[in-house]
Scaffold this active site. Structure first.
Site, PDB file in Angstrom:
ATOM      1  CE  LYS B 100     146.553  42.287  -4.066  1.00 52.08           C
ATOM      2  NZ  LYS B 100     146.057  42.341  -2.684  1.00 52.08           N
ATOM      3  N   GLY B 161     141.524  37.369   3.706  1.00 52.46           N
ATOM      4  CA  GLY B 161     140.498  37.627   4.711  1.00 52.46           C
ATOM      5  C   GLY B 161     140.297  36.539   5.746  1.00 52.46           C
ATOM      6  CB  ALA B 187     146.245  37.521   1.223  1.00 54.83           C
ATOM      7  N   GLY B 188     145.828  36.991   4.336  1.00 57.44           N
ATOM      8  CA  GLY B 188     145.727  35.883   5.273  1.00 57.44           C
ATOM      9  C   GLY B 188     146.216  36.154   6.690  1.00 57.44           C
ATOM     10  CG  ASN B 209     141.570  45.989   3.325  1.00 50.92           C
ATOM     11  OD1 ASN B 209     141.044  46.532   4.282  1.00 50.92           O
ATOM     12  ND2 ASN B 209     141.151  46.233   2.105  1.00 50.92           N
ATOM     13  CB  THR B 210     140.374  41.505   6.236  1.00 51.28           C
ATOM     14  OG1 THR B 210     139.989  41.569   4.868  1.00 51.28           O
ATOM     15  CG2 THR B 210     139.201  41.019   7.059  1.00 51.28           C
TER      16      THR B 210
END
Lengths: 65, 259
Positions: B100, B161, B187-188, B209-210
């Site tokens: 990635k 995040g 993301a986001g 992830n987050t």
């Protein structure tokens, strides 16, 4: 021998890259190595002889997204 | 009900969920969340070994006995050159030739540098890596990354995040419509609602992830995200109704009782 390992100076009595791995008690399967900017495959650790002042990077997979 | 599986670089994946391995409360919760997610692709970062406590951060020791596709990232890289170096180190692990590409300069937004990302994609795809660039949600750029050899393209919904969701659904839909490689929204995202929206806009998968790791209950959230991916994908395939300004009755009035 004086080596720069992960950006820090280390005074260690070793002659090959393999001995560096065992000196720090690292799991060989989890570590990737670079010597003076060149990646050294695991199979070549025992024949990679080190010289004073060489720059060694020891990296691994950590948590990330 | 048979669904077509997501395939990247010839590898058929059983799940459309790519899950990150950072920021969980502890390794046990992380492993339970990964199991609940059903994800087959796990992301990692590459960092120097802490020589004072070498086994503290090593993530792989917690995952023995489970089978995954590893997707290391180049996080921390500020240039194509740095990302290429990290990619080569990751490949030398012998664990994966997937990478990635993540190149950020601005620490406040962590938004990807599109020019460096394109450069790194070109070089690494030529070297035989399976390249998945994390990129801005720009339709032209996503097309250029595909042409440069990306195996999948991963536009962000919002900065890493933030949990702000899909800030530009119009762009994301254009990206998925024109793509010839899988589009993974990376993301986001914040909650199951964002995930369902991404999938309804035609994304082939999501990387998170987050929103899982930092949820009050990461294991439950992993499960929620899994269902949202499935629901959103089914909804996309089923084809939603057009939006209209005025009502349409569900039952006609020709046989109405009091007429």
């Amino acid at each position: 021998m004086n080596l720069i390992i992960n950006g820090e100076e280390h005074q260690v009595e070793v002659s090959t890259l393999e001995e560096v791995i065992s000196y720090f008690e690292l799991d060989p399967q989890l570590v990737v190595t670079e010597v003076d900017g060149n990646i050294i495959e695991r199979s070549n650790w025992s024949v990679t002889e080190l010289k004073d002042g060489m720059k060694i990077e020891l990296v691994q997979f950590v948590g990330g997204g | 009900m048979k669904q077509k599986k997501l395939t990247i670089a010839g590898k058929e994946l059983s799940s459309r969920f790519f899950i990150g391995t950072g920021r969980y409360p502890n390794p046990f919760v992380q492993n339970e969340a990964i199991k609940a997610s059903g994800a087959e692709v796990l992301t990692f970062a590459i960092r120097r070994v802490n020589l004072g406590a070498p086994n503290e951060d090593a993530i792989l020791q917690h995952l023995e006995g489970m089978s995954f596709t590893y997707l290391p990232n180049t996080s921390g890289a500020k240039t194509a050159e740095e990302a290429i170096r990290i990619a080569r180190l990751a490949k030398a692990s012998g664990l994966s030739d997937w990478i990635k590409i993540e190149i950020s300069v601005d620490e406040k937004t962590l938004l990807p540098d599109p020019i460096e990302t394109l450069k790194a994609t070109e070089v690494l795809a030529k070297e035989g890596f399976v390249v998945l660039p994390y990129t801005s949600d720009d339709p032209v750029l996503c097309k250029r990354l595909e042409e440069a050899g990306a195996a999948a393209v991963m536009p962000g919904g919002a900065p890493i995040g933030t949990g702000l969701g899909i800030l530009n659904p119009y762009n994301l839909q254009l990206i998925t419509e024109q793509a010839n490689v899988p589009i993974i929204v990376d993301a986001g995202l914040g909650s199951a609602m964002d995930v369902a929206q991404a999938m309804e806009l035609g994304a082939d998968g999501v990387l998170m992830n987050t929103p899982v790791a930092k949820a009050k209950d990461p294991v439950k959230m992993a499960s929620a995200m899994k269902y949202a991916i499935e629901a959103g994908r089914l909804s996309y395939e089923a084809g939603r109704i057009q939006k209209k300004k005025y009502a349409t009755a569900s039952s006609g009035l020709t046989e109405f009782v009091s007429k």
